[in-house]
Write a protein that holds these residues in place. Structure first.
Motif, PDB file in Angstrom:
ATOM      1  N   GLN A 243       0.817  -1.208   0.000  1.00 60.50           N
ATOM      2  CA  GLN A 243       0.000   0.000   0.000  1.00 60.50           C
ATOM      3  C   GLN A 243       0.853   1.260   0.000  1.00 60.50           C
ATOM      4  OE1 GLN A 243      -2.517  -0.715   3.434  1.00 60.50           O
ATOM      5  NE2 GLN A 243      -4.178  -1.524   2.156  1.00 60.50           N
ATOM      6  N   ARG A 244       1.988   1.203   0.667  1.00 58.21           N
ATOM      7  CA  ARG A 244       2.873   2.368   0.678  1.00 58.21           C
ATOM      8  C   ARG A 244       3.418   2.647  -0.727  1.00 58.21           C
ATOM      9  NH1 ARG A 244       5.537   5.036   4.921  1.00 58.21           N
ATOM     10  NH2 ARG A 244       3.818   4.146   6.135  1.00 58.21           N
ATOM     11  N   THR A 245       3.727   1.586  -1.493  1.00 57.44           N
ATOM     12  CA  THR A 245       4.200   1.818  -2.870  1.00 57.44           C
ATOM     13  C   THR A 245       3.092   2.420  -3.729  1.00 57.44           C
ATOM     14  OG1 THR A 245       3.599  -0.392  -3.740  1.00 57.44           O
ATOM     15  CG2 THR A 245       5.766  -0.158  -2.691  1.00 57.44           C
ATOM     16  N   ARG A 246       1.837   2.045  -3.460  1.00 60.71           N
ATOM     17  CA  ARG A 246       0.710   2.542  -4.273  1.00 60.71           C
ATOM     18  C   ARG A 246       0.402   4.010  -3.976  1.00 60.71           C
ATOM     19  NH1 ARG A 246      -2.538  -2.923  -2.600  1.00 60.71           N
ATOM     20  NH2 ARG A 246      -1.223  -4.379  -3.786  1.00 60.71           N
ATOM     21  N   HIS A 248       2.921   6.136  -3.054  1.00 58.79           N
ATOM     22  CA  HIS A 248       4.212   6.829  -3.086  1.00 58.79           C
ATOM     23  C   HIS A 248       4.143   8.011  -4.052  1.00 58.79           C
ATOM     24  CE1 HIS A 248       8.518   7.536  -3.260  1.00 58.79           C
ATOM     25  NE2 HIS A 248       8.698   6.641  -2.299  1.00 58.79           N
ATOM     26  N   PRO A 249       4.582   9.193  -3.626  1.00 55.02           N
ATOM     27  CA  PRO A 249       4.484  10.383  -4.488  1.00 55.02           C
ATOM     28  C   PRO A 249       5.346  10.320  -5.737  1.00 55.02           C
ATOM     29  CG  PRO A 249       5.730  10.880  -2.499  1.00 55.02           C
ATOM     30  CD  PRO A 249       5.142   9.527  -2.294  1.00 55.02           C
ATOM     31  N   GLN A 250       6.365   9.459  -5.755  1.00 55.38           N
ATOM     32  CA  GLN A 250       7.246   9.372  -6.916  1.00 55.38           C
ATOM     33  C   GLN A 250       6.918   8.194  -7.834  1.00 55.38           C
ATOM     34  OE1 GLN A 250      10.899  10.068  -4.098  1.00 55.38           O
ATOM     35  NE2 GLN A 250      11.589  10.451  -6.203  1.00 55.38           N
ATOM     36  N   LEU A 251       5.819   7.479  -7.525  1.00 57.42           N
ATOM     37  CA  LEU A 251       5.457   6.311  -8.320  1.00 57.42           C
ATOM     38  C   LEU A 251       4.110   6.514  -8.997  1.00 57.42           C
ATOM     39  CD1 LEU A 251       6.523   3.395  -5.928  1.00 57.42           C
ATOM     40  CD2 LEU A 251       7.682   4.144  -8.013  1.00 57.42           C
ATOM     41  N   ARG A 252       4.077   6.173 -10.286  1.00 54.89           N
ATOM     42  CA  ARG A 252       2.809   6.211 -11.022  1.00 54.89           C
ATOM     43  C   ARG A 252       2.002   4.951 -10.778  1.00 54.89           C
ATOM     44  NH1 ARG A 252       2.159   4.816 -16.501  1.00 54.89           N
ATOM     45  NH2 ARG A 252       4.417   4.907 -16.781  1.00 54.89           N
ATOM     46  N   ALA A 253       2.693   3.856 -10.546  1.00 52.31           N
ATOM     47  CA  ALA A 253       2.035   2.585 -10.237  1.00 52.31           C
ATOM     48  C   ALA A 253       2.875   1.841  -9.222  1.00 52.31           C
ATOM     49  CB  ALA A 253       1.842   1.751 -11.501  1.00 52.31           C
ATOM     50  N   GLY A 254       2.211   1.377  -8.170  1.00 52.37           N
ATOM     51  CA  GLY A 254       2.902   0.607  -7.147  1.00 52.37           C
ATOM     52  C   GLY A 254       2.792  -0.883  -7.429  1.00 52.37           C
ATOM     53  N   VAL A 255       2.966  -1.667  -6.383  1.00 53.24           N
ATOM     54  CA  VAL A 255       2.948  -3.121  -6.520  1.00 53.24           C
ATOM     55  C   VAL A 255       1.534  -3.611  -6.789  1.00 53.24           C
ATOM     56  CG1 VAL A 255       3.361  -5.286  -5.297  1.00 53.24           C
ATOM     57  CG2 VAL A 255       4.979  -3.402  -5.060  1.00 53.24           C
ATOM     58  N   SER A 256       1.385  -4.511  -7.752  1.00 54.94           N
ATOM     59  CA  SER A 256       0.088  -5.076  -8.087  1.00 54.94           C
ATOM     60  C   SER A 256      -0.299  -6.151  -7.077  1.00 54.94           C
ATOM     61  CB  SER A 256       0.129  -5.703  -9.485  1.00 54.94           C
ATOM     62  OG  SER A 256       1.030  -6.814  -9.494  1.00 54.94           O
ATOM     63  N   LEU A 257      -1.555  -6.587  -7.153  1.00 51.71           N
ATOM     64  CA  LEU A 257      -2.002  -7.692  -6.307  1.00 51.71           C
ATOM     65  C   LEU A 257      -1.197  -8.949  -6.609  1.00 51.71           C
ATOM     66  CD1 LEU A 257      -3.931  -9.028  -4.314  1.00 51.71           C
ATOM     67  CD2 LEU A 257      -5.569  -9.337  -6.176  1.00 51.71           C
ATOM     68  N   ARG A 258      -0.882  -9.162  -7.900  1.00 50.11           N
ATOM     69  CA  ARG A 258      -0.060 -10.315  -8.248  1.00 50.11           C
ATOM     70  C   ARG A 258       1.298 -10.232  -7.550  1.00 50.11           C
ATOM     71  NH1 ARG A 258       0.288  -9.928 -13.703  1.00 50.11           N
ATOM     72  NH2 ARG A 258      -1.266 -11.489 -14.191  1.00 50.11           N
ATOM     73  N   GLY A 259       1.830  -9.008  -7.451  1.00 48.75           N
ATOM     74  CA  GLY A 259       3.121  -8.830  -6.797  1.00 48.75           C
ATOM     75  C   GLY A 259       3.065  -9.151  -5.317  1.00 48.75           C
ATOM     76  N   ALA A 306      18.360   0.406 -10.605  1.00 46.73           N
ATOM     77  CA  ALA A 306      18.900   1.127  -9.451  1.00 46.73           C
ATOM     78  C   ALA A 306      17.890   2.125  -8.899  1.00 46.73           C
ATOM     79  CB  ALA A 306      20.200   1.833  -9.832  1.00 46.73           C
ATOM     80  N   GLU A 307      17.178   2.839  -9.789  1.00 52.23           N
ATOM     81  CA  GLU A 307      16.228   3.860  -9.328  1.00 52.23           C
ATOM     82  C   GLU A 307      15.054   3.245  -8.581  1.00 52.23           C
ATOM     83  OE1 GLU A 307      13.164   7.227 -11.121  1.00 52.23           O
ATOM     84  OE2 GLU A 307      14.781   6.467 -12.384  1.00 52.23           O
ATOM     85  N   THR A 308      14.446   2.196  -9.153  1.00 52.91           N
ATOM     86  CA  THR A 308      13.295   1.586  -8.497  1.00 52.91           C
ATOM     87  C   THR A 308      13.708   0.875  -7.206  1.00 52.91           C
ATOM     88  OG1 THR A 308      13.552  -0.346  -9.950  1.00 52.91           O
ATOM     89  CG2 THR A 308      11.917   1.318 -10.572  1.00 52.91           C
ATOM     90  N   ALA A 309      14.900   0.287  -7.198  1.00 47.31           N
ATOM     91  CA  ALA A 309      15.377  -0.358  -5.974  1.00 47.31           C
ATOM     92  C   ALA A 309      15.583   0.663  -4.867  1.00 47.31           C
ATOM     93  CB  ALA A 309      16.679  -1.109  -6.253  1.00 47.31           C
ATOM     94  N   GLU A 310      16.080   1.844  -5.232  1.00 51.21           N
ATOM     95  CA  GLU A 310      16.282   2.903  -4.236  1.00 51.21           C
ATOM     96  C   GLU A 310      14.945   3.376  -3.662  1.00 51.21           C
ATOM     97  OE1 GLU A 310      18.258   7.388  -3.955  1.00 51.21           O
ATOM     98  OE2 GLU A 310      18.733   6.081  -5.653  1.00 51.21           O
ATOM     99  N   LEU A 311      13.936   3.525  -4.518  1.00 50.80           N
ATOM    100  CA  LEU A 311      12.614   3.909  -4.033  1.00 50.80           C
ATOM    101  C   LEU A 311      12.048   2.845  -3.103  1.00 50.80           C
ATOM    102  CD1 LEU A 311      11.037   5.308  -7.338  1.00 50.80           C
ATOM    103  CD2 LEU A 311      11.690   6.628  -5.312  1.00 50.80           C
ATOM    104  N   LEU A 312      12.257   1.585  -3.452  1.00 53.36           N
ATOM    105  CA  LEU A 312      11.751   0.490  -2.627  1.00 53.36           C
ATOM    106  C   LEU A 312      12.484   0.429  -1.292  1.00 53.36           C
ATOM    107  CD1 LEU A 312       9.768  -1.818  -2.450  1.00 53.36           C
ATOM    108  CD2 LEU A 312      11.393  -3.265  -3.674  1.00 53.36           C
ATOM    109  N   ASP A 313      13.777   0.707  -1.303  1.00 45.89           N
ATOM    110  CA  ASP A 313      14.531   0.749  -0.041  1.00 45.89           C
ATOM    111  C   ASP A 313      13.951   1.805   0.892  1.00 45.89           C
ATOM    112  OD1 ASP A 313      16.210  -1.265  -0.814  1.00 45.89           O
ATOM    113  OD2 ASP A 313      17.854   0.043  -1.424  1.00 45.89           O
TER     114      ASP A 313
END
Length: 328
Positions: A243-246, A248-259, A306-313
Motif C-alpha cells: 500500500q505504501r508503494t501505491r 508513493h508520491p514518486q510512483l505512477r504505479a505501485g505493486v500489483s495484487l499479483r506482486g 537502481a532507481e526503483t530499488a532505491e525507491l523500494l529501499d
C-alpha cells in the motif's frame, strides 16, 4: 481486532531435509557458474515457486551458464530462444503442419516446451513475439490453432537483457515485466573467483552435473512450502509495504495484487530453503527488491533497476517491522 499466529505446520525434520536439497542444488550450480550464493538461492527459490526470472546484466557474466546449470541439477530439459528483431511468435511456440503421409495436421512444438527456457536478449525481439511468451509464462500452456498444449512441469523462463545497450531494442511493457517473479543481476564475480578463472581453474560443464531433484521432487518442495506458516503480522507487513508503494508520491504505479501474492509465496520457499517452517519479516525484506522493484513504475516513466530499488529501499525503511514474538 484479534491477531492469530499460525503454528508451524511443517515438521522441523522435513524443513531441514528440504534445506539440504536446496544446498545440494546450489553447490552443483556454483561448481559450474561462479555466482554469488545469494543469487543462486534466489533463482532456486523462483524455480521452486513456479516463477520466472529476468536476468538484467552485461554480456559475458554467465547468465546462460547459470540457466544451463539449473536445468542440469533439476534433471530438466533445456530450451533456448535467441531473440532477434525478425523472430516470429511461431518460432517460440511452435507450429501446426499438415502431414502428407497421414493427411492430418500435426503440432510441432517450439523451444518453450522444456523445463528451463533461456530467452536471450528478450528486449531485442518485437512486442508481438514478446507477447507470445505471456500465455505460457502465466498459464503454463500454448494455444495454437485453438488447441491448448501444456508445457512440461516444472517450468521456468530465464530471460536475459542488456541494461546498457538499448539501441534497437523493444523495452518490456509493464504487463510483461509483471509476469516475472524476480529481476536479478549477477554482477561481476568476486576478486578471488575471477583470479581463479584467470589462472586457468576449470569449471564443471553444466551438462556434467548430476540431477539432485527431478520434476516430481520439485513439486513436493512446492507442496511443502504451502505448509510453511506465515503469521498474520507478516501478512499485514506485506500489505502495508504494498500500500505504501501505491501511495508513493514518486510512483505512477505501485505493486500489483499479483506482486503481493508473489512475495508471500516466494517467502515460504525462501524460508524452506533455510530449513524453517515459518516466514520472518527478514525473509520479506530480503525478497522485496528482486520480487517488487521491476513492478514499480516511476512518474518519470521507464526507470532502471537502481532507481526503483532505491525507491523500494525507502519504503522498507518507512514501514515498521513487526515484532518477532509469535512469528515462529
Amino acid at each position: 481486532m484479534s491477531t492469530t499466529t499460525a503454528t508451524p505446520a511443517l515438521p522441523d525434520e522435513e524443513a531441514l531435509l528440504a534445506a539440504a536439497a536446496f544446498e545440494r542444488m546450489a553447490s552443483g550450480i556454483q561448481s559450474a557458474a561462479r555466482c554469488d550464493p545469494a543469487t543462486v538461492r534466489l533463482i532456486l527459490t523462483a524455480f521452486a515457486a513456479g516463477g520466472h526470472v529476468l536476468l538484467e546484466d552485461l554480456p559475458g557474466m554467465g547468465k546462460t551458464t547459470l540457466a544451463r546449470a539449473l536445468a542440469a541439477v533439476t534433471g530438466g530439459k533445456i530450451g533456448r530462444v535467441q531473440c532477434t528483431p525478425d523472430l516470429l511468435p511461431s518460432d517460440v511456440t511452435g507450429v501446426t503442419i499438415f502431414n502428407e503421409g497421414n493427411r492430418e495436421f500435426e503440432f510441432h512444438p517450439g523451444p518453450v516446451f522444456a523445463n528451463v527456457v533461456i530467452v536471450d536478449e528478450i528486449n531485442r525481439t518485437s512486442p508481438k513475439t514478446q507477447s507470445a511468451l505471456l500465455e505460457v509464462m502465466q498459464e503454463g500452456q500454448i494455444t495454437v490453432d485453438g488447441r491448448a498444449h501444456p508445457v512440461p512441469r516444472p517450468f521456468l523462463v530465464v530471460a536475459t537483457q542488456n541494461p546498457v545497450d538499448l539501441e534497437g531494442t523493444f523495452p518490456l511493457p509493464e504487463a510483461q515485466l509483471d509476469r516475472f517473479l524476480m529481476r536479478l543481476s549477477l554482477g561481476y564475480p568476486g576478486e578471488e573467483a575471477e583470479l581463479s578463472l584467470l589462472r586457468g581453474s576449470s569449471l564443471t560443464e553444466p551438462e556434467d552435473l548430476a540431477p539432485v531433484l527431478i520434476g516430481e521432487e520439485m513439486a513436493r518442495l512446492g507442496a511443502a512450502a504451502d505448509r510453511v506458516a506465515v503469521a498474520e503480522s507478516v501478512n499485514r507487513y506485506v500489505l502495508q509495504l504494498a500500500q505504501r508503494t501505491r501511495r508513493h508520491p514518486q510512483l505512477r504505479a505501485g505493486v500489483s495484487l499479483r506482486g503481493s501474492i508473489a512475495l508471500c509465496r516466494t517467502a515460504r520457499i525462501y524460508a524452506l530453503a533455510d530449513g524453517r517452517g515459518y516466514v520472518t519479516p527478514d525473509d520479506v525484506k530480503a525478497l522485496a527488491r528482486p520480487v517488487w522493484a521491476h513492478r514499480l513504475v516511476p512518474l518519470s516513466g521507464a526507470a532502471g533497476a537502481a532507481e526503483t530499488a532505491e525507491l523500494l529501499d525507502g519504503v522498507l525503511a518507512e514501514v515498521p517491522v513487526p515484532a518477532a514474538q509469535g512469528i515462529g
